[in-house]
Design a protein around this motif. Sequence first.
Motif, PDB file in Angstrom:
ATOM      1  N   GLY A  70       0.824  -1.206   0.000  1.00 37.34           N
ATOM      2  CA  GLY A  70       0.000   0.000   0.000  1.00 37.34           C
ATOM      3  C   GLY A  70       0.852   1.248   0.000  1.00 37.34           C
ATOM      4  N   SER A  71       0.460   2.225  -0.816  1.00 32.74           N
ATOM      5  CA  SER A  71       1.221   3.474  -0.893  1.00 32.74           C
ATOM      6  C   SER A  71       0.287   4.653  -1.134  1.00 32.74           C
ATOM      7  CB  SER A  71       2.270   3.386  -2.006  1.00 32.74           C
ATOM      8  OG  SER A  71       1.666   3.043  -3.250  1.00 32.74           O
ATOM      9  N   GLU A  72      -0.860   4.654  -0.471  1.00 30.81           N
ATOM     10  CA  GLU A  72      -1.808   5.759  -0.626  1.00 30.81           C
ATOM     11  C   GLU A  72      -1.218   7.061  -0.088  1.00 30.81           C
ATOM     12  OE1 GLU A  72      -6.098   3.913   0.419  1.00 30.81           O
ATOM     13  OE2 GLU A  72      -4.436   3.327   1.715  1.00 30.81           O
ATOM     14  N   THR A  73      -1.496   8.141  -0.777  1.00 30.59           N
ATOM     15  CA  THR A  73      -1.129   9.464  -0.289  1.00 30.59           C
ATOM     16  C   THR A  73      -2.356  10.355  -0.319  1.00 30.59           C
ATOM     17  OG1 THR A  73      -0.482  10.186  -2.512  1.00 30.59           O
ATOM     18  CG2 THR A  73       1.246   9.256  -1.103  1.00 30.59           C
ATOM     19  N   SER A  74      -2.504  11.208   0.662  1.00 30.43           N
ATOM     20  CA  SER A  74      -3.659  12.090   0.721  1.00 30.43           C
ATOM     21  C   SER A  74      -3.469  13.297  -0.181  1.00 30.43           C
ATOM     22  CB  SER A  74      -3.881  12.572   2.158  1.00 30.43           C
ATOM     23  OG  SER A  74      -4.858  13.599   2.180  1.00 30.43           O
ATOM     24  N   PRO A  75      -4.468  13.616  -1.018  1.00 34.21           N
ATOM     25  CA  PRO A  75      -4.387  14.846  -1.819  1.00 34.21           C
ATOM     26  C   PRO A  75      -4.298  16.101  -0.963  1.00 34.21           C
ATOM     27  CG  PRO A  75      -6.090  13.386  -2.672  1.00 34.21           C
ATOM     28  CD  PRO A  75      -5.669  12.831  -1.352  1.00 34.21           C
ATOM     29  N   TYR A  76      -4.593  15.972   0.337  1.00 32.23           N
ATOM     30  CA  TYR A  76      -4.509  17.105   1.257  1.00 32.23           C
ATOM     31  C   TYR A  76      -3.140  17.215   1.919  1.00 32.23           C
ATOM     32  CZ  TYR A  76      -9.526  17.731   0.746  1.00 32.23           C
ATOM     33  OH  TYR A  76     -10.776  17.960   0.235  1.00 32.23           O
ATOM     34  N   GLY A  77      -2.218  16.312   1.574  1.00 34.08           N
ATOM     35  CA  GLY A  77      -0.867  16.402   2.099  1.00 34.08           C
ATOM     36  C   GLY A  77      -0.623  15.638   3.380  1.00 34.08           C
ATOM     37  N   SER A 395      -5.524  13.107  -8.356  1.00 38.92           N
ATOM     38  CA  SER A 395      -4.354  12.572  -9.044  1.00 38.92           C
ATOM     39  C   SER A 395      -3.464  13.696  -9.564  1.00 38.92           C
ATOM     40  CB  SER A 395      -4.796  11.696 -10.229  1.00 38.92           C
ATOM     41  OG  SER A 395      -3.739  11.419 -11.098  1.00 38.92           O
ATOM     42  N   ALA A 396      -2.161  13.477  -9.460  1.00 41.54           N
ATOM     43  CA  ALA A 396      -1.219  14.442 -10.025  1.00 41.54           C
ATOM     44  C   ALA A 396      -1.398  14.564 -11.531  1.00 41.54           C
ATOM     45  CB  ALA A 396       0.208  14.018  -9.690  1.00 41.54           C
ATOM     46  N   ALA A 397      -1.806  13.478 -12.184  1.00 42.31           N
ATOM     47  CA  ALA A 397      -2.027  13.510 -13.630  1.00 42.31           C
ATOM     48  C   ALA A 397      -3.157  14.467 -13.993  1.00 42.31           C
ATOM     49  CB  ALA A 397      -2.331  12.108 -14.138  1.00 42.31           C
ATOM     50  N   GLU A 419      -6.224  28.947  -1.769  1.00 43.81           N
ATOM     51  CA  GLU A 419      -5.214  29.446  -0.832  1.00 43.81           C
ATOM     52  C   GLU A 419      -5.313  28.828   0.559  1.00 43.81           C
ATOM     53  OE1 GLU A 419      -5.315  33.673  -0.808  1.00 43.81           O
ATOM     54  OE2 GLU A 419      -4.866  33.886  -2.955  1.00 43.81           O
ATOM     55  N   SER A 420      -6.519  28.517   0.990  1.00 46.54           N
ATOM     56  CA  SER A 420      -6.680  27.996   2.356  1.00 46.54           C
ATOM     57  C   SER A 420      -6.200  26.557   2.494  1.00 46.54           C
ATOM     58  CB  SER A 420      -8.139  28.091   2.793  1.00 46.54           C
ATOM     59  OG  SER A 420      -8.975  27.351   1.934  1.00 46.54           O
ATOM     60  N   LEU A 421      -6.037  25.858   1.359  1.00 37.40           N
ATOM     61  CA  LEU A 421      -5.545  24.473   1.389  1.00 37.40           C
ATOM     62  C   LEU A 421      -4.085  24.464   0.965  1.00 37.40           C
ATOM     63  CD1 LEU A 421      -8.625  22.658  -0.220  1.00 37.40           C
ATOM     64  CD2 LEU A 421      -8.047  22.816   2.213  1.00 37.40           C
ATOM     65  N   THR A 422      -3.234  24.944   1.852  1.00 37.52           N
ATOM     66  CA  THR A 422      -1.838  25.210   1.501  1.00 37.52           C
ATOM     67  C   THR A 422      -1.057  23.945   1.164  1.00 37.52           C
ATOM     68  OG1 THR A 422      -1.279  25.186   3.856  1.00 37.52           O
ATOM     69  CG2 THR A 422      -1.747  27.329   2.851  1.00 37.52           C
ATOM     70  N   LYS A 423      -1.370  22.826   1.811  1.00 35.36           N
ATOM     71  CA  LYS A 423      -0.622  21.595   1.586  1.00 35.36           C
ATOM     72  C   LYS A 423      -1.292  20.677   0.560  1.00 35.36           C
ATOM     73  CE  LYS A 423       1.359  21.454   6.259  1.00 35.36           C
ATOM     74  NZ  LYS A 423       1.500  20.635   7.495  1.00 35.36           N
ATOM     75  N   ARG A 425      -3.290  19.460  -3.069  1.00 34.88           N
ATOM     76  CA  ARG A 425      -3.200  19.558  -4.523  1.00 34.88           C
ATOM     77  C   ARG A 425      -4.547  20.083  -5.002  1.00 34.88           C
ATOM     78  NH1 ARG A 425      -0.983  14.440  -5.724  1.00 34.88           N
ATOM     79  NH2 ARG A 425      -3.047  13.569  -5.448  1.00 34.88           N
ATOM     80  N   THR A 426      -4.610  21.350  -5.434  1.00 32.88           N
ATOM     81  CA  THR A 426      -5.902  21.964  -5.754  1.00 32.88           C
ATOM     82  C   THR A 426      -5.866  22.660  -7.111  1.00 32.88           C
ATOM     83  OG1 THR A 426      -5.324  24.029  -4.607  1.00 32.88           O
ATOM     84  CG2 THR A 426      -6.453  22.322  -3.324  1.00 32.88           C
ATOM     85  N   ALA A 427      -7.064  22.822  -7.681  1.00 28.03           N
ATOM     86  CA  ALA A 427      -7.215  23.556  -8.945  1.00 28.03           C
ATOM     87  C   ALA A 427      -8.676  23.940  -9.102  1.00 28.03           C
ATOM     88  CB  ALA A 427      -6.760  22.716 -10.129  1.00 28.03           C
ATOM     89  N   THR A 428      -8.946  25.224  -9.222  1.00 32.41           N
ATOM     90  CA  THR A 428     -10.312  25.678  -9.481  1.00 32.41           C
ATOM     91  C   THR A 428     -10.611  25.532 -10.980  1.00 32.41           C
ATOM     92  OG1 THR A 428      -9.631  27.970  -9.826  1.00 32.41           O
ATOM     93  CG2 THR A 428     -10.166  27.301  -7.562  1.00 32.41           C
ATOM     94  N   PRO A 429     -11.881  25.660 -11.385  1.00 30.84           N
ATOM     95  CA  PRO A 429     -12.244  25.399 -12.784  1.00 30.84           C
ATOM     96  C   PRO A 429     -11.546  26.300 -13.799  1.00 30.84           C
ATOM     97  CG  PRO A 429     -14.197  25.392 -11.404  1.00 30.84           C
ATOM     98  CD  PRO A 429     -13.073  25.881 -10.544  1.00 30.84           C
ATOM     99  N   MET A 430     -11.021  25.669 -14.846  1.00 28.53           N
ATOM    100  CA  MET A 430     -10.559  26.392 -16.027  1.00 28.53           C
ATOM    101  C   MET A 430     -11.681  26.364 -17.059  1.00 28.53           C
ATOM    102  SD  MET A 430      -7.325  25.701 -18.581  1.00 28.53           S
ATOM    103  CE  MET A 430      -6.191  26.712 -17.619  1.00 28.53           C
ATOM    104  N   VAL A 431     -11.992  27.525 -17.626  1.00 25.98           N
ATOM    105  CA  VAL A 431     -13.064  27.629 -18.619  1.00 25.98           C
ATOM    106  C   VAL A 431     -12.477  28.208 -19.902  1.00 25.98           C
ATOM    107  CG1 VAL A 431     -15.353  28.532 -19.116  1.00 25.98           C
ATOM    108  CG2 VAL A 431     -14.721  28.030 -16.750  1.00 25.98           C
ATOM    109  N   LEU A 432     -12.740  27.537 -21.016  1.00 25.82           N
ATOM    110  CA  LEU A 432     -12.233  27.968 -22.316  1.00 25.82           C
ATOM    111  C   LEU A 432     -13.383  28.218 -23.287  1.00 25.82           C
ATOM    112  CD1 LEU A 432     -10.235  25.090 -21.557  1.00 25.82           C
ATOM    113  CD2 LEU A 432      -8.790  26.749 -22.739  1.00 25.82           C
TER     114      LEU A 432
END
Length: 556
Positions: A70-77, A395-397, A419-423, A425-432
């Motif tokens: 097992g090698s799970e990592t939390s997206p929250y750090g 996922s990092a991907a 900004e509040s989730l400093t540790k 992996r976050t991304a808000t919506p990209m719209v094109l």
Amino acid sequence: MSGFFQTHKATLDAALDVARSRDYWSAYPEVASGKIYGENAREDGEKAFKNMLGHTFELEDHPTTGDSIGSETSPYGLDLGITYPQADVEQLIEASNRSAPQWAKATIEERVGVCLEILHRLNKASFEMAHAVSHTTGQAFMMAFQAGGPHAQDRGLEAVTYAYAEMTRTPASAIWTKPQGKRDPLVLEKTYRVVPRGLALVIGCATFPTWNSYPGLFASLATGNPVIVKPHPGAILPLALTIKIGRAVLREAGFDPNVLLLAADETGHEVTRELVLHPEVRIIDFTGSNNFGRWVREQAGSDKHIYTEEAGVNSIVIDSTDNFRGMCSNIAFSLSLYSGQMCSAPQNIYVPENGIETDEGHKSYDDVADAIKLSIDKLLSDNERAAGVCGAIASAATLERVTSAGSLGDVLRGSDKIESLTKARTATPMVLKVKDNETDAHKQERFGPISFIVSASNTDAALSAAASLASEMGAITAGIYATSDTVLNNAEDAFANAGVSLSCNLTGGIFVNQSAAFSDYHVTGANPAGNASLTDAAFVANRFRIAASRRHVAVS
């Protein structure tokens, strides 16, 4: 054997009723309240989760090589450090086969009772499960509580309900009498036994490990098939907890707990293919990518029964609206929820190039696009609210995909970190912004918080493009905004023909990416987004067969 069936019969009866009426009902409250789950439930759940960190997950009497994996990592750090008993495929198959005869011979009521008790105990553990789901998938805590707990449990109960209805459609026994005129009638006593298909494999996904796995798991279990659960390497803990609870119930009910087994693995050392190809596996439930889903369907063999939920391109078509602000707010939330990592999240928003009519007057294509962008900005303007809506990226991907998406069209809204989730992996919506006839960028799934405001020549062209894309690439959801019944009816026809469930004019607290157990069918099985539906009779009925026995009855 236990009395679990009688204990939970009222719940099953209510589920059977609502499966026919299709009205709102839930056996498991979605409100994370101490008044419902107990004053100390929240604290106890968090403590139980923390006590698992850095340890090997205990599964009593589970097959193992003696090693841990097992090698799970939390997206929250958060450093999880949890490992699981490793078992090779043959160990799992052999243990499963030993458990199978007793489980198959159990009565329908015994098996269904066990399933209902497992779901009941899972519900009691919803706070613990919420932490497990949140820290493996990146879902915000409240979403993890609801989607990973009560909503997933409802989907499991739904599968058990359909399985019970299908298994009991045929009586357990019957007296068959054939008149013979003046001679004594021919009389036979006939018995009918549910015969399970055999070993079932459930392949879990990284984003909704319980919600997507419970239907197949409980459908197979209720119909008498032993189950091996192969979680995604990044989201093992929620399904390990499920299996631990399930094995305890099986043991208490007098069954071999190896009816339910965990196949834990690591990225780069997966056992999925070996399990899929194993000749003893008879049923496969898969949630994941089109590429691997295609491999499963092509390689598994004709003797296996396969149920898949794969990927698709979900679309919304905007023709007109009588609530412009409500429409834009609804779409903004749908694009932001769990950072677009839901299989039901919309990706393409089709808008006629000449604009639309609204309660605020005519709006151009650019007006509509800008209003959706501003609604996202407003929704996510507060960092704490943004964290609660978007959560983290599983996922990092996926994060890399968002980072490189800017070249796919004109960037209307760039993706930002929360900004509040400093540790985390976050991304808000990209719209094109794109034109439908000038690019293919939006004509494949771009998993994650990436969406397109697509300019179409008119509404008919938009409907045709969205429905055709669904037929070709698959889609799980679709949306339409229109004030004309003619347009709404045309949309219903177009998306029904494409095998997509449609939502019309959503402006309030219901969103296109939400699916309600006992009322909504999740995936139709009628386009490339999946070959099965959660949950209909076809999802459960082919997991068993009926074997009959006939004996003469003496006529007195």
